[in-house]
Every structure is written in structure tokens, then in C-alpha cells.
Design an enzyme around this catalytic site. Structure first.
Site, PDB file in Angstrom:
ATOM      1  N   SER A 167       0.829  -1.193   0.000  1.00 30.80           N
ATOM      2  CA  SER A 167       0.000   0.000   0.000  1.00 30.80           C
ATOM      3  C   SER A 167       0.859   1.236   0.000  1.00 30.80           C
ATOM      4  O   SER A 167       2.044   1.197   0.333  1.00 30.80           O
ATOM      5  CB  SER A 167      -0.934   0.002   1.204  1.00 30.80           C
ATOM      6  OG  SER A 167      -0.214   0.421   2.338  1.00 30.80           O
ATOM      7  N   LYS A 168       0.243   2.331  -0.395  1.00 28.29           N
ATOM      8  CA  LYS A 168       0.962   3.604  -0.528  1.00 28.29           C
ATOM      9  C   LYS A 168       1.650   3.996   0.762  1.00 28.29           C
ATOM     10  O   LYS A 168       2.702   4.607   0.753  1.00 28.29           O
ATOM     11  CB  LYS A 168      -0.020   4.699  -0.954  1.00 28.29           C
ATOM     12  CG  LYS A 168       0.163   5.061  -2.415  1.00 28.29           C
ATOM     13  CD  LYS A 168      -0.200   6.476  -2.685  1.00 28.29           C
ATOM     14  CE  LYS A 168       0.744   7.018  -3.735  1.00 28.29           C
ATOM     15  NZ  LYS A 168       0.230   7.141  -5.043  1.00 28.29           N
ATOM     16  N   ARG A 169       1.034   3.643   1.871  1.00 28.19           N
ATOM     17  CA  ARG A 169       1.580   4.055   3.161  1.00 28.19           C
ATOM     18  C   ARG A 169       2.989   3.487   3.407  1.00 28.19           C
ATOM     19  O   ARG A 169       3.800   4.090   4.062  1.00 28.19           O
ATOM     20  CB  ARG A 169       0.643   3.630   4.294  1.00 28.19           C
ATOM     21  CG  ARG A 169      -0.146   4.800   4.859  1.00 28.19           C
ATOM     22  CD  ARG A 169      -1.182   4.337   5.836  1.00 28.19           C
ATOM     23  NE  ARG A 169      -2.205   3.544   5.164  1.00 28.19           N
ATOM     24  CZ  ARG A 169      -2.596   2.351   5.556  1.00 28.19           C
ATOM     25  NH1 ARG A 169      -2.067   1.803   6.623  1.00 28.19           N
ATOM     26  NH2 ARG A 169      -3.534   1.695   4.905  1.00 28.19           N
ATOM     27  N   GLN A 170       3.227   2.298   2.864  1.00 30.11           N
ATOM     28  CA  GLN A 170       4.535   1.681   3.125  1.00 30.11           C
ATOM     29  C   GLN A 170       5.594   2.084   2.117  1.00 30.11           C
ATOM     30  O   GLN A 170       6.695   1.568   2.121  1.00 30.11           O
ATOM     31  CB  GLN A 170       4.412   0.161   3.118  1.00 30.11           C
ATOM     32  CG  GLN A 170       3.730  -0.365   4.329  1.00 30.11           C
ATOM     33  CD  GLN A 170       2.662  -1.342   3.954  1.00 30.11           C
ATOM     34  OE1 GLN A 170       2.398  -1.571   2.789  1.00 30.11           O
ATOM     35  NE2 GLN A 170       2.033  -1.913   4.943  1.00 30.11           N
ATOM     36  N   GLY A 171       5.258   2.963   1.237  1.00 30.18           N
ATOM     37  CA  GLY A 171       6.263   3.376   0.253  1.00 30.18           C
ATOM     38  C   GLY A 171       5.626   3.486  -1.106  1.00 30.18           C
ATOM     39  O   GLY A 171       4.402   3.562  -1.220  1.00 30.18           O
TER      40      GLY A 171
END
Ligand code: GLU
Length: 507
Positions: free
Chosen positions: A255-259
Site C-alpha cells: 500500500s501507498k503508506r509503506q512506500g
């Protein structure tokens, strides 16, 4: 039905960027299509889009162009099966939904949001899984007609079997059995007349004569619905291949949150398309031997569907970095230098004047392509991403370096000794003529001097004096590129700083 022509499609929603997982799907689709001498088609599935993302289709096409992956048909290429954008096919879906209603594979449902909400609440109270309660499944023809004429709200739902099981066949997993009781009579055509993914996808795959449906494992829950739809239409179903899910190292979804998840972001960071392609192809498939470095043609050559895995694939960024480093090391230096130009400009080090002329911004000096090539060549071995280049080579472009005096010291050596050694180096370098200021000569002279000073005691502070960096290429290479004048200037400055520090120590 199929004319012996193998046809596979990549069917993304136009989200405005290409998810790295979708690239993996597209890539396997392409590889299988090419392996089987088939066509590779781009179809835009935009019926479920809440809002249109401006320029999304163009962006998608561009990123595939960048990777040099060519479609045989699509919105940007003429083909006999268009239009290739679903919102341009609404009349087609309308025609086929009517046909499906006639064949008994679907029914009109007049339950509005309010009614559905109530049903859902009741089901939750009774601890039942929330599902459509099939209220409208057996309405009489007359009533349906009347309610349509009255312009009542309606959707069209798929009529699922109530009992028994539906068995579907996946090329990688074999038979998968679904209990029909768990299949919802889900919506095929929404109240605004627009089809859902489930309907448009099947109608298009049929009309576009798709022979292999290739998609990620996440879509397995749609699998029985799709197959039942083919049966209701009396159409031959294509083969299905679901690629294993891609997870992050912690076992979660990417997901975007992890990179970064978009291929555009990876491109911007300076990952080469060859590395991304090679890396993505190893998420769910593996060559028989240990050689993992493979270009797309080599992959197509040795790829076999049966060698694909079903266990989840892991997205390992370190592996991607390693691979990218490999592809950078193997790039012809001319090409690599050209690729680095925008990154040097973005780092504020140079301004591109034209293909041959560049301005070093800190000193307003004009340099040429060959000079830049020498600098990039020094870092080619170490670079993992193109975006690192600014940081790695900035010391060539900065006018005056700031020295960390601790860094100038070799291990625990005395400040005074370092000072003396730099002075000795300066004296030797001053004797060399400008035109002789070449790596080999410098190396000969300075190595000779190390007999007196010790190796680390001379070469470490010299390298730091020239680069200001903890890690950098060796002093001889740097010195040749900087040239005699700049070299001496830097050594003098380091000497001065050491002298000041030395004085302070004595006070
Ligand atoms: N539109 C679907 C997606 O966005 C395509 C799934 C399929 O290939 O059937 O992934």
C-alpha cells in the site's frame, strides 16, 4: 468459437497511475501472449470509476511506452474489436443485459437503497452474512413491465444457482469449488444503466475473443460469477489464470503508506525499466536455474505457465535495488550519462544548455558531455538508483567543500601527521604538468610517496580533501577529473583548516 488466435488482455481501471502489482499482471499477460504467439490487448475498465482521473489513459500508455512493452490493440491502436474503453461500449452492455434477461440468467430488482439497508440490518441481527435477500427474483412479467413504465428505481442482478456447487478451473490451481449458497445475486447493471465490472468484463472478454483471462488472485472471488455468466449466455469460457498475490515483507498488502506503489514513482526515483520488468517477472515465477538476471525476451523464451507459483510473492525492495544496480552497471556509459542528466539538473548541480553543453551552476563554468561522462563513470559501480547521482557526485560541482576535520584523519592518526602528509602530497602534485595530470601518473607518484608516509595516512586524507566525503571513488580518479588547479586549491584549503585546528589545540 475461438479462431485459433491467442488473445490476452490487460484490463486496468484508469486510476491515474500504474500500481506495481498491476505491472506484474500486465507483464505476465504480455509474456504469456508472446509465448503463445498471441495478441496483447489493452482494455480500459472505467465503468466503476467514481470520478474520472484526467489524462489517466495517456499516462498509462506512456508508462508502457517507457518500458517498451507494446500492445497489439488498445484505445491508442486500431483493432477490430474496439472500442477498447468500456464507457464507450454502453450500448453493447445494454444489448447483452437484455439478452441475459431473456435467457433467464438475470432479473430486474426494484429494491432501493433504503430497502437494502433494512434487509442488511435484519441479516446482521440474525447473524447471517449480509447478502441480497432475492426479494425480486420471482416477480411476474406484468409487474416488472408496470414498474419499469412507472419509472421505478431498478438494477439488474445475476441469477445465481441456489443449491449445489460451482466448480471452476484455474490453470495454476486446478479445480476450485464454490458453495452456491454463498454466491450473492449481485448487481450486473446499476440503476444508472452502467454495468459493473462483473458484467462488462465478461461481455468484453467474450466479444474481444479473449482466450486467456489473466489477473491477480484477488479476483478469484469473481471467478464463479464469471463462469456462471458464460454458462447463462451459452458462451465458451476462456481459460483462467490467477497470479499469486504480491505481499510486502511483513505479509501485508502493498500500500501507498509503506512506500511507493506506482511504477511512475519508481521511474522518477531512477529505477530502470529493465530492472522493474526483471524484478516483477520473478514475483510468481522463477527460472529453473539460478540465473535471475533476464531480459524480457529471455524470460519469454524460457517461461512456462506451469512453472508459475501459487504461493504469495514477496515484494523485496532490496532485491529490486540490487537488480537496478546491476542494470546500471551494465548500461553503456553514454546512455547512462544521458539518463543521469535530469537528475543532476534536479539536484541543482548543472543546467542543461544543449546536448553537448552544460553549465556547472556554482561556478558558472561550461562543461561538455565527455566531462560529465567521466564523472558518471566513476559512480557507475556504486549507484543503485539514478536519483542518487546528485548526492554521489555533488562534490565535483560544488565550489568550496566543507571539511569535517575528523573525517580527514586516517583512523587514530595525529592531526599534525595528516597535515604534513597533505603538504607533501601538494608539493609532489605541484611538480606535475597540467597535461600530465592523469590518473596513472598521479598514482605512480603518490604511491611512491606512501613508502614514506604510509598508505592510509596519505591516501585517506587526500581523498577526503578532494571529495569531502566519507565514501567516494579513489583520490587518483577524482584528481584527474578535477584537474591540477582545483586539486591544489582543495588540498590547500584542507591544509588551512587543519592548521587552524592545530593552532587551537596548542592554545
Ligand atoms: N479492471 C480490473 C482491474 O482493475 C481487471 C481485472 C481483470 O483482469 O479481470 O484489475
Amino acid at each position: 468459437m475461438f479462431n485459433n488466435q491467442i488473445r490476452l488482455r490487460f484490463a486496468p481501471s484508469p486510476t491515474g497511475f500504474l500500481h506495481i502489482g498491476s505491472l506484474r499482471t500486465a507483464l505476465f499477460t504480455y509474456i504469456i501472449a508472446k509465448k503463445l504467439n498471441g495478441k496483447f490487448i489493452l482494455r480500459i475498465e472505467d465503468t466503476d470509476q467514481k470520478r474520472e482521473v484526467e489524462g489517466a489513459i495517456d499516462k498509462l500508455i506512456k508508462i508502457f511506452d517507457w518500458m517498451n512493452i507494446k500492445f497489439d490493440e488498445g484505445p491508442h491502436i486500431k483493432g477490430n474489436f474496439g472500442p477498447y474503453i468500456q464507457t464507450q461500449r454502453l450500448e453493447i452492455y445494454n444489448k447483452y443485459s437484455q439478452e441475459l434477461l431473456k435467457k433467464g440468467g438475470a432479473y430486474y430488482c426494484f429494491c432501493d437503497e433504503e430497502t437494502l439497508k433494512k434487509n442488511r440490518e435484519e441479516q446482521i441481527k440474525k447473524n447471517l452474512p449480509p447478502r441480497y435477500n432475492k426479494n425480486c427474483r420471482n416477480l411476474k412479467e406484468d409487474e416488472i413491465k408496470k414498474r419499469i413504465i412507472n419509472k421505478e428505481f431498478f438494477v439488474i442482478r445475476q441469477k445465481m444457482p441456489i443449491q449445489g456447487t460451482t466448480i471452476v478451473y484455474d490453470e495454476l490451481r486446478g479445480n476450485i469449488e464454490f458453495n452456491n449458497e454463498n454466491l450473492d445475486d449481485h448487481v450486473l447493471i446499476k440503476s444508472n444503466g452502467i454495468p459493473t465490472y462483473q458484467f462488462a468484463n465478461v461481455v468484453d472478454d467474450h466479444l474481444m475473443e479473449i482466450t486467456h483471462v489473466t489477473r491477480a488472485e484477488e479476483w478469484i472471488s469473481s471467478f464463479p460469477k464469471n463462469v456462471l455468466l458464460y454458462q447463462s449466455f451459452n458462451w465458451e469460457a476462456p481459460k483462467f489464470i490467477h497470479f499469486p498475490i504480491v505481499l510486502n515483507k511483513e505479509g501485508g498488502k502493498l500500500s501507498k503508506r509503506q512506500g511507493d506503489v506506482s511504477v511512475e514513482d519508481y521511474k522518477e526515483k531512477g529505477y530502470l525499466s529493465e530492472a522493474l520488468i526483471n524484478f516483477c517477472a520473478l514475483m510468481g515465477w522463477h527460472p529453473k536455474d539460478e540465473n535471475e538476471i533476464l531480459n524480457l525476451n529471455q524470460i519469454i523464451d524460457i517461461f512456462e505457465i506451469k512453472d508459475m507459483r501459487v504461493s504469495s510473492a514477496v515484494f523485496d525492495i532490496e532485491k529490486l535495488n540490487w537488480m537496478n544496480g546491476h542494470y546500471i552497471r551494465n548500461k553503456p556509459l553514454d546512455e547512462l550519462t544521458k539518463m543521469c542528466l535530469p537528475y543532476l539538473e534536479k539536484a541543482g548541480l548543472i543546467k542543461i544548455i544543449n546536448e553537448q553543453k552544460y553549465k556547472i551552476l556554482s561556478i558558472e563554468k561550461i562543461i561538455d558531455f565527455n566531462y560529465l561522462k567521466k564523472i558518471i563513470g566513476l559512480e557507475q559501480e556504486r549507484m543503485k538508483k539514478l536519483s542518487e547521482i546528485g548526492e554521489l557526485v555533488k562534490f565535483f560541482f560544488i565550489d568550496k567543500l566543507d571539511y569535517d576535520l575528523e573525517l580527514l584523519k586516517w583512523k587514530k592518526s595525529d592531526l599534525k601527521i595528516i597535515l604534513e602528509n597533505l603538504k607533501l602530497a601538494k608539493e609532489e602534485l605541484e611538480k606535475i604538468q597540467d597535461t600530465e595530470f592523469l590518473k596513472e601518473n598521479l598514482e605512480k607518484i603518490l604511491i611512491n610517496l606512501t613508502k614514506k608516509t604510509g598508505v592510509g595516512e596519505l591516501l585517506w586524507p587526500l581523498r577526503v580533501a578532494l571529495s569531502g566525503q566519507k565514501f567516494s571513488p579513489g583520490p587518483f580518479e577524482i584528481a584527474e577529473i578535477l584537474g591540477k588547479k582545483k586539486c591544489l586549491e582543495r588540498i590547500e584549503r584542507a591544509i588551512k583548516e587543519l592548521q587552524i585546528a592545530n593552532l587551537k589545540l596548542q592554545i
